[in-house]
Design a protein around this motif. Structure first.
Motif, mmCIF file in Angstrom:
data_model
loop_
_atom_site.group_PDB
_atom_site.id
_atom_site.type_symbol
_atom_site.label_atom_id
_atom_site.label_comp_id
_atom_site.label_asym_id
_atom_site.label_seq_id
_atom_site.Cartn_x
_atom_site.Cartn_y
_atom_site.Cartn_z
ATOM 1 N N ARG A 146 0.848 -1.192 0.000
ATOM 2 C CA ARG A 146 0.000 0.000 0.000
ATOM 3 C C ARG A 146 0.884 1.242 0.000
ATOM 4 N NH1 ARG A 146 -5.399 1.270 1.719
ATOM 5 N NH2 ARG A 146 -5.535 3.506 2.082
ATOM 6 N N CYS A 147 0.444 2.255 -0.717
ATOM 7 C CA CYS A 147 1.049 3.575 -0.639
ATOM 8 C C CYS A 147 -0.094 4.555 -0.447
ATOM 9 C CB CYS A 147 1.854 3.918 -1.885
ATOM 10 S SG CYS A 147 2.719 5.506 -1.728
ATOM 11 N N SER A 148 -0.126 5.195 0.711
ATOM 12 C CA SER A 148 -1.187 6.149 1.044
ATOM 13 C C SER A 148 -0.651 7.558 0.891
ATOM 14 C CB SER A 148 -1.643 5.943 2.489
ATOM 15 O OG SER A 148 -2.122 4.635 2.681
ATOM 16 N N VAL A 149 -1.509 8.443 0.405
ATOM 17 C CA VAL A 149 -1.124 9.827 0.164
ATOM 18 C C VAL A 149 -2.091 10.738 0.904
ATOM 19 C CG1 VAL A 149 -0.781 11.582 -1.627
ATOM 20 C CG2 VAL A 149 -0.225 9.200 -2.109
ATOM 21 N N ALA A 150 -1.551 11.756 1.582
ATOM 22 C CA ALA A 150 -2.364 12.766 2.263
ATOM 23 C C ALA A 150 -2.386 14.021 1.397
ATOM 24 C CB ALA A 150 -1.774 13.085 3.632
ATOM 25 N N LEU A 151 -3.590 14.525 1.131
ATOM 26 C CA LEU A 151 -3.771 15.705 0.290
ATOM 27 C C LEU A 151 -4.421 16.828 1.090
ATOM 28 C CD1 LEU A 151 -5.383 13.895 -2.794
ATOM 29 C CD2 LEU A 151 -2.973 14.492 -2.491
ATOM 30 N N ASP A 152 -4.132 18.072 0.684
ATOM 31 C CA ASP A 152 -4.843 19.193 1.284
ATOM 32 C C ASP A 152 -6.108 19.470 0.462
ATOM 33 O OD1 ASP A 152 -4.047 20.646 -0.972
ATOM 34 O OD2 ASP A 152 -2.645 21.931 0.134
ATOM 35 N N ASP A 153 -6.841 20.499 0.816
ATOM 36 C CA ASP A 153 -8.093 20.817 0.122
ATOM 37 C C ASP A 153 -7.900 21.112 -1.360
ATOM 38 O OD1 ASP A 153 -9.484 20.439 2.465
ATOM 39 O OD2 ASP A 153 -9.467 22.566 3.012
ATOM 40 N N ALA A 154 -6.727 21.589 -1.721
ATOM 41 C CA ALA A 154 -6.427 21.898 -3.128
ATOM 42 C C ALA A 154 -5.829 20.695 -3.863
ATOM 43 C CB ALA A 154 -5.473 23.085 -3.209
ATOM 44 N N GLN A 155 -5.864 19.519 -3.231
ATOM 45 C CA GLN A 155 -5.328 18.276 -3.801
ATOM 46 C C GLN A 155 -3.808 18.279 -3.921
ATOM 47 O OE1 GLN A 155 -7.573 15.526 -4.336
ATOM 48 N NE2 GLN A 155 -8.614 17.021 -3.066
ATOM 49 N N PHE A 165 3.207 11.158 2.281
ATOM 50 C CA PHE A 165 2.820 9.816 1.853
ATOM 51 C C PHE A 165 3.569 8.781 2.672
ATOM 52 C CE2 PHE A 165 6.334 11.067 -0.849
ATOM 53 C CZ PHE A 165 7.111 9.933 -0.997
ATOM 54 N N GLN A 166 3.009 7.582 2.672
ATOM 55 C CA GLN A 166 3.614 6.478 3.405
ATOM 56 C C GLN A 166 3.492 5.224 2.560
ATOM 57 O OE1 GLN A 166 1.847 4.852 7.237
ATOM 58 N NE2 GLN A 166 3.673 5.925 7.958
ATOM 59 N N SER A 167 4.606 4.513 2.422
ATOM 60 C CA SER A 167 4.583 3.275 1.655
ATOM 61 C C SER A 167 4.820 2.088 2.570
ATOM 62 C CB SER A 167 5.654 3.309 0.558
ATOM 63 O OG SER A 167 6.945 3.263 1.126
ATOM 64 N N LEU A 168 4.199 0.998 2.213
ATOM 65 C CA LEU A 168 4.379 -0.268 2.914
ATOM 66 C C LEU A 168 4.642 -1.313 1.841
ATOM 67 C CD1 LEU A 168 4.235 -2.012 5.518
ATOM 68 C CD2 LEU A 168 1.781 -2.310 4.997
ATOM 69 N N ILE A 169 5.793 -1.963 1.941
ATOM 70 C CA ILE A 169 6.153 -3.019 0.994
ATOM 71 C C ILE A 169 6.476 -4.290 1.755
ATOM 72 C CG2 ILE A 169 7.028 -1.358 -0.705
ATOM 73 C CD1 ILE A 169 9.899 -2.249 0.111
ATOM 74 N N GLY A 184 6.910 -6.468 6.794
ATOM 75 C CA GLY A 184 6.732 -5.329 5.917
ATOM 76 C C GLY A 184 7.804 -4.294 6.209
ATOM 77 N N ILE A 185 8.045 -3.420 5.248
ATOM 78 C CA ILE A 185 8.972 -2.302 5.425
ATOM 79 C C ILE A 185 8.179 -1.028 5.136
ATOM 80 C CG2 ILE A 185 11.086 -1.171 4.642
ATOM 81 C CD1 ILE A 185 12.066 -3.939 3.663
ATOM 82 N N ILE A 186 8.258 -0.082 6.053
ATOM 83 C CA ILE A 186 7.491 1.153 5.932
ATOM 84 C C ILE A 186 8.413 2.334 5.683
ATOM 85 C CG2 ILE A 186 7.523 1.758 8.393
ATOM 86 C CD1 ILE A 186 4.473 2.339 8.079
ATOM 87 N N GLY A 187 7.912 3.294 4.945
ATOM 88 C CA GLY A 187 8.625 4.550 4.722
ATOM 89 C C GLY A 187 7.624 5.690 4.790
ATOM 90 N N THR A 188 7.951 6.713 5.548
ATOM 91 C CA THR A 188 7.040 7.836 5.748
ATOM 92 C C THR A 188 7.723 9.119 5.304
ATOM 93 O OG1 THR A 188 6.146 6.699 7.682
ATOM 94 C CG2 THR A 188 5.630 9.045 7.468
ATOM 95 N N HIS A 189 7.018 9.903 4.503
ATOM 96 C CA HIS A 189 7.571 11.147 3.969
ATOM 97 C C HIS A 189 6.492 12.222 4.070
ATOM 98 C CE1 HIS A 189 10.712 8.533 2.424
ATOM 99 N NE2 HIS A 189 9.732 7.767 1.996
ATOM 100 N N ILE A 190 6.672 13.147 5.001
ATOM 101 C CA ILE A 190 5.698 14.216 5.210
ATOM 102 C C ILE A 190 6.412 15.543 5.032
ATOM 103 C CG2 ILE A 190 4.113 15.292 6.857
ATOM 104 C CD1 ILE A 190 3.767 12.463 8.077
#
Length: 145
Positions: A35-44, A49-53, A68-74
């Motif tokens: 999974r790779c989840s992405v956080a967006l603001d109101d303007a998209q 984002f955070q990846s799980l492999i 699993g291996i996780i990576g978080t980038h904010i």
């Protein structure tokens, strides 16, 4: 996502690949991706984002293949807004669905922001060597959350 990585580089001075081709290959189309989840603001606009492999043979941190291996980038401009917590909830649920018992994070020893984040999410240090700290999170079964 590339902009987030470049902003992190700007603020921390820590060089890392950040071009769109790297993002696509490692986060969007990674063959080990769960999974790779992405956080967006109101303007998209991407805030983080955070990846799980799935750990793969010969991975750079020596994570066992059943984890699993996780990576978080904010983006530094988006810290302290609950983005990391929301991203991790999605990653933990994905790990549970994938049957993973553990998630590993491999963090540079000098990255105090990441170390605090993973501690707050419930990760615990299990190995330190060569300037890298490895933390593990025990995935809770779906009904235990």
């Amino acid at each position: 996502m590339s902009r987030v990585l470049r902003h992190i580089i700007e603020v921390t001075g820590t060089e890392r690949p950040s071009d769109p081709a790297h993002v696509i290959a490692n986060y969007i189309r990674n063959p080990s991706g769960i999974r790779c989840s992405v956080a967006l603001d109101d303007a998209q606009k991407v805030l983080g984002f955070q990846s799980l492999i799935s750990a793969f043979p010969g991975n750079p941190c020596g994570v066992p293949e059943d984890r699993g291996i996780i990576g978080t980038h904010i983006s530094p401009a988006a810290h302290r807004r609950g983005i990391g917590s929301a991203l991790f909830l999605a990653s933990e649920q994905a790990a549970s669905r994938a049957g993973l018992g553990n998630i590993d994070a491999c963090i540079a020893a000098g990255n105090t922001t990441a170390l605090r984040y993973y501690d707050a999410m419930g990760f615990r240090t299990y190995r330190q060597e060569g300037g890298v700290i490895q933390k593990v999170f025990v995935v809770r079964p779906a009904g235990a959350r």
